[in-house]
Scaffold this active site. Sequence first.
Site, PDB file in Angstrom:
ATOM      1  CG  HIS A   1      -0.394  -9.241   4.982  1.00 21.79           C
ATOM      2  ND1 HIS A   1       0.173 -10.196   4.200  1.00 21.79           N
ATOM      3  CD2 HIS A   1      -0.951  -8.345   4.128  1.00 21.79           C
ATOM      4  CE1 HIS A   1      -0.011  -9.885   2.926  1.00 21.79           C
ATOM      5  NE2 HIS A   1      -0.694  -8.776   2.853  1.00 21.79           N
TER       6      HIS A   1
HETATM    7  C1  UD1 Z   1      -1.964  -3.485   2.420  1.00 21.44           C
HETATM    8  C2  UD1 Z   1      -2.889  -3.843   1.273  1.00 21.44           C
HETATM    9  C3  UD1 Z   1      -2.817  -5.335   0.998  1.00 21.44           C
HETATM   10  C4  UD1 Z   1      -1.384  -5.769   0.777  1.00 21.44           C
HETATM   11  C5  UD1 Z   1      -0.496  -5.297   1.906  1.00 21.44           C
HETATM   12  C6  UD1 Z   1       0.943  -5.599   1.579  1.00 21.44           C
HETATM   13  C7  UD1 Z   1      -4.879  -2.420   1.154  1.00 21.44           C
HETATM   14  C8  UD1 Z   1      -6.333  -2.340   1.366  1.00 21.44           C
HETATM   15  N1  UD1 Z   1      -4.272  -3.520   1.590  1.00 21.44           N
HETATM   16  O1  UD1 Z   1      -2.435  -4.162   3.566  1.00 21.44           O
HETATM   17  O2  UD1 Z   1      -3.557  -5.631  -0.171  1.00 21.44           O
HETATM   18  O3  UD1 Z   1      -1.365  -7.168   0.698  1.00 21.44           O
HETATM   19  O4  UD1 Z   1      -0.643  -3.889   2.089  1.00 21.44           O
HETATM   20  O5  UD1 Z   1       1.736  -5.703   2.695  1.00 21.44           O
HETATM   21  O6  UD1 Z   1      -4.296  -1.522   0.587  1.00 21.44           O
HETATM   22  N2  UD1 Z   1       1.187  -0.683   9.751  1.00 21.44           N
HETATM   23  C9  UD1 Z   1       2.297  -0.311  10.475  1.00 21.44           C
HETATM   24  N3  UD1 Z   1       3.387   0.139   9.797  1.00 21.44           N
HETATM   25  C10 UD1 Z   1       3.442   0.245   8.442  1.00 21.44           C
HETATM   26  C11 UD1 Z   1       2.302  -0.127   7.715  1.00 21.44           C
HETATM   27  C12 UD1 Z   1       1.191  -0.589   8.381  1.00 21.44           C
HETATM   28  O7  UD1 Z   1       2.306  -0.392  11.707  1.00 21.44           O
HETATM   29  O8  UD1 Z   1       4.477   0.661   7.902  1.00 21.44           O
HETATM   30  C13 UD1 Z   1       0.012  -1.228  10.480  1.00 21.44           C
HETATM   31  C14 UD1 Z   1      -0.976  -0.170  10.915  1.00 21.44           C
HETATM   32  O9  UD1 Z   1      -1.492  -0.552  12.151  1.00 21.44           O
HETATM   33  C15 UD1 Z   1      -2.049  -0.274   9.857  1.00 21.44           C
HETATM   34  C16 UD1 Z   1      -2.033  -1.758   9.518  1.00 21.44           C
HETATM   35  O10 UD1 Z   1      -0.667  -2.136   9.632  1.00 21.44           O
HETATM   36  O11 UD1 Z   1      -3.308   0.158  10.305  1.00 21.44           O
HETATM   37  C17 UD1 Z   1      -2.544  -2.085   8.133  1.00 21.44           C
HETATM   38  O12 UD1 Z   1      -1.838  -1.336   7.139  1.00 21.44           O
HETATM   39  P1  UD1 Z   1      -2.548  -0.988   5.729  1.00 21.44           P
HETATM   40  O13 UD1 Z   1      -1.591  -0.306   4.860  1.00 21.44           O
HETATM   41  O14 UD1 Z   1      -3.868  -0.329   5.973  1.00 21.44           O
HETATM   42  O15 UD1 Z   1      -2.908  -2.397   5.145  1.00 21.44           O
HETATM   43  P2  UD1 Z   1      -2.012  -3.696   4.999  1.00 21.44           P
HETATM   44  O16 UD1 Z   1      -2.556  -4.715   5.929  1.00 21.44           O
HETATM   45  O17 UD1 Z   1      -0.589  -3.349   5.085  1.00 21.44           O
HETATM   46  N1  UDP Z   2       8.139  -9.840   1.777  1.00 18.77           N
HETATM   47  C1  UDP Z   2       9.328  -9.400   2.345  1.00 18.77           C
HETATM   48  N2  UDP Z   2       9.492  -9.518   3.700  1.00 18.77           N
HETATM   49  C2  UDP Z   2       8.529 -10.058   4.512  1.00 18.77           C
HETATM   50  C3  UDP Z   2       7.316 -10.507   3.906  1.00 18.77           C
HETATM   51  C4  UDP Z   2       7.159 -10.367   2.536  1.00 18.77           C
HETATM   52  O1  UDP Z   2      10.231  -8.929   1.645  1.00 18.77           O
HETATM   53  O2  UDP Z   2       8.743 -10.119   5.728  1.00 18.77           O
HETATM   54  C5  UDP Z   2       7.972  -9.701   0.321  1.00 18.77           C
HETATM   55  C6  UDP Z   2       7.683 -10.996  -0.382  1.00 18.77           C
HETATM   56  O3  UDP Z   2       8.880 -11.670  -0.706  1.00 18.77           O
HETATM   57  C7  UDP Z   2       6.910 -10.530  -1.602  1.00 18.77           C
HETATM   58  C8  UDP Z   2       6.172  -9.314  -1.113  1.00 18.77           C
HETATM   59  O4  UDP Z   2       6.831  -8.905   0.080  1.00 18.77           O
HETATM   60  O5  UDP Z   2       7.810 -10.122  -2.633  1.00 18.77           O
HETATM   61  C9  UDP Z   2       4.754  -9.657  -0.807  1.00 18.77           C
HETATM   62  O6  UDP Z   2       4.153  -8.609  -0.151  1.00 18.77           O
HETATM   63  P1  UDP Z   2       2.963  -8.813   0.894  1.00 18.77           P
HETATM   64  O7  UDP Z   2       2.897 -10.223   1.338  1.00 18.77           O
HETATM   65  O8  UDP Z   2       3.115  -7.758   1.918  1.00 18.77           O
HETATM   66  O9  UDP Z   2       1.685  -8.380   0.053  1.00 18.77           O
HETATM   67  P2  UDP Z   2       0.772  -9.100  -1.041  1.00 18.77           P
HETATM   68  O10 UDP Z   2       1.637  -9.725  -2.062  1.00 18.77           O
HETATM   69  O11 UDP Z   2      -0.107 -10.054  -0.317  1.00 18.77           O
HETATM   70  O12 UDP Z   2      -0.043  -7.970  -1.561  1.00 18.77           O
END
Ligand code: UD1
Ligand code: UDP
Length: 360
Positions: free
Chosen positions: A204
């Site tokens: 992601h």
């Molecule tokens: C964010 C964090 C990242 C973390 C991740 C955990 C930042 C800069 N990044 O990344 O460090 O690892 O969360 O999962 O804060 N979207 C949906 N539904 C949701 C959420 C997101 O459709 O509920 C889609 C949207 O298109 C959005 C994209 O995902 O634009 C990215 O979401 P965003 O919260 O900006 O960043 P993450 O990639 O989730």
């Molecule tokens: N996780 C989850 N379901 C998923 C993917 C990840 O419950 O489909 C959990 C995972 O076990 C871990 C946390 O989400 O505890 C990690 O979050 P993510 O990978 O979104 O973000 P990051 O750690 O890279 O910030």
Amino acid sequence: MKIATIVGARPQFIKMAPVSREFEKAGIDEVIVHTGQHYDYEMNRVFFEQLNIREPDYYLGVGSGTHGYQTGEMLKRIEEVLTREKSDLVLVYGDTNSTLAGALAAVKLHIKVAHVEAGLRSFDKRMPEEINRVLTDHVSDYLFAPTETAVKNLHNEGIKKGVYLTGDVMYDALLHNIKIARRNSKILEKLSLKPKEYLLATVHRAENTDNRRNLERIVEAFVESGEFIVFPAHPRTQKYLKAYGLIGKIKSVGNVMLIPPVGYLDMLVLEENAGKILTDSGGVQKEAYFLKVPCITLREKTEWVETVEDGWNILVGADKEEILKAIKEFEPNGETYTYKFGDGKASEKIVKILGEDYAL
Ligand code: UD1
Ligand code: UDP
């Protein structure tokens, strides 16, 4: 004493669960503020339900957007809440935009900031997470470091005051939930999976999704590996897989099972039973290590260097040949296992430190 906890993204719900439980035990008043960064059921509510986190006191509904928009909206809305609540302290977790917005809103109002997962560094400033971590650490009063490496990183940047080595709250969360997950999750049956006969993948991070070439190379490696790969895809990744026309490629071969994100309990079971894990997630790298599952990290750098040093994790970036080689050949030697993530009591320690300081 009143604490305002700011969360918004999937990993933050997991990190806050054990800490909030300790606040409750200690009788400390906690106001939960949810920025709304993650909002889909499977990125959000499922964690509140499975981890028994109570309803947030404030849901700010910021949602998705560019970094500037998202962080700016959070900053405005968090400021309003903090002005009203007058908490003694603001608690933030990890390295997302919700983390930075929470820390910044607090420090500008002269409210003390506590950062859980302080001191992590990938030393790659192109990663948005690295900027969020560095800035948050530099305005924090309490820096709860999960590892000794994190403490050293802070010292190297001249931050010594307020640094506590507590261990990792994600380890606390895993220890608390793994037995519950084994008992309750039906994910293996649901997906007809046999232990150790599949690989698990998550992707992601911006460097792998926004960059078309990188996501293509990763998908090509998955498809060409011939291994059965379960791939719970973050909404961001689903969006880009569609935009780059990669869904057809995945479906045409049949060895990659693309599914929506799963809840935490199902994820723990999928991780524990995977032959290997492929990921660019920070949290998943650690969970692979905790569960002793070999991890192939689809990044050039990691902030969780211990997992690599100990031989359980290998960094391959988005290099197709390297990914294929690691899928085939990477094996940890299975003997080196240095516990460097605490004793499962990080949350207790954090709450004790805060509770004692504020009782003075
Ligand atoms: C964010 C964090 C990242 C973390 C991740 C955990 C930042 C800069 N990044 O990344 O460090 O690892 O969360 O999962 O804060 N979207 C949906 N539904 C949701 C959420 C997101 O459709 O509920 C889609 C949207 O298109 C959005 C994209 O995902 O634009 C990215 O979401 P965003 O919260 O900006 O960043 P993450 O990639 O989730
Ligand atoms: N996780 C989850 N379901 C998923 C993917 C990840 O419950 O489909 C959990 C995972 O076990 C871990 C946390 O989400 O505890 C990690 O979050 P993510 O990978 O979104 O973000 P990051 O750690 O890279 O910030």
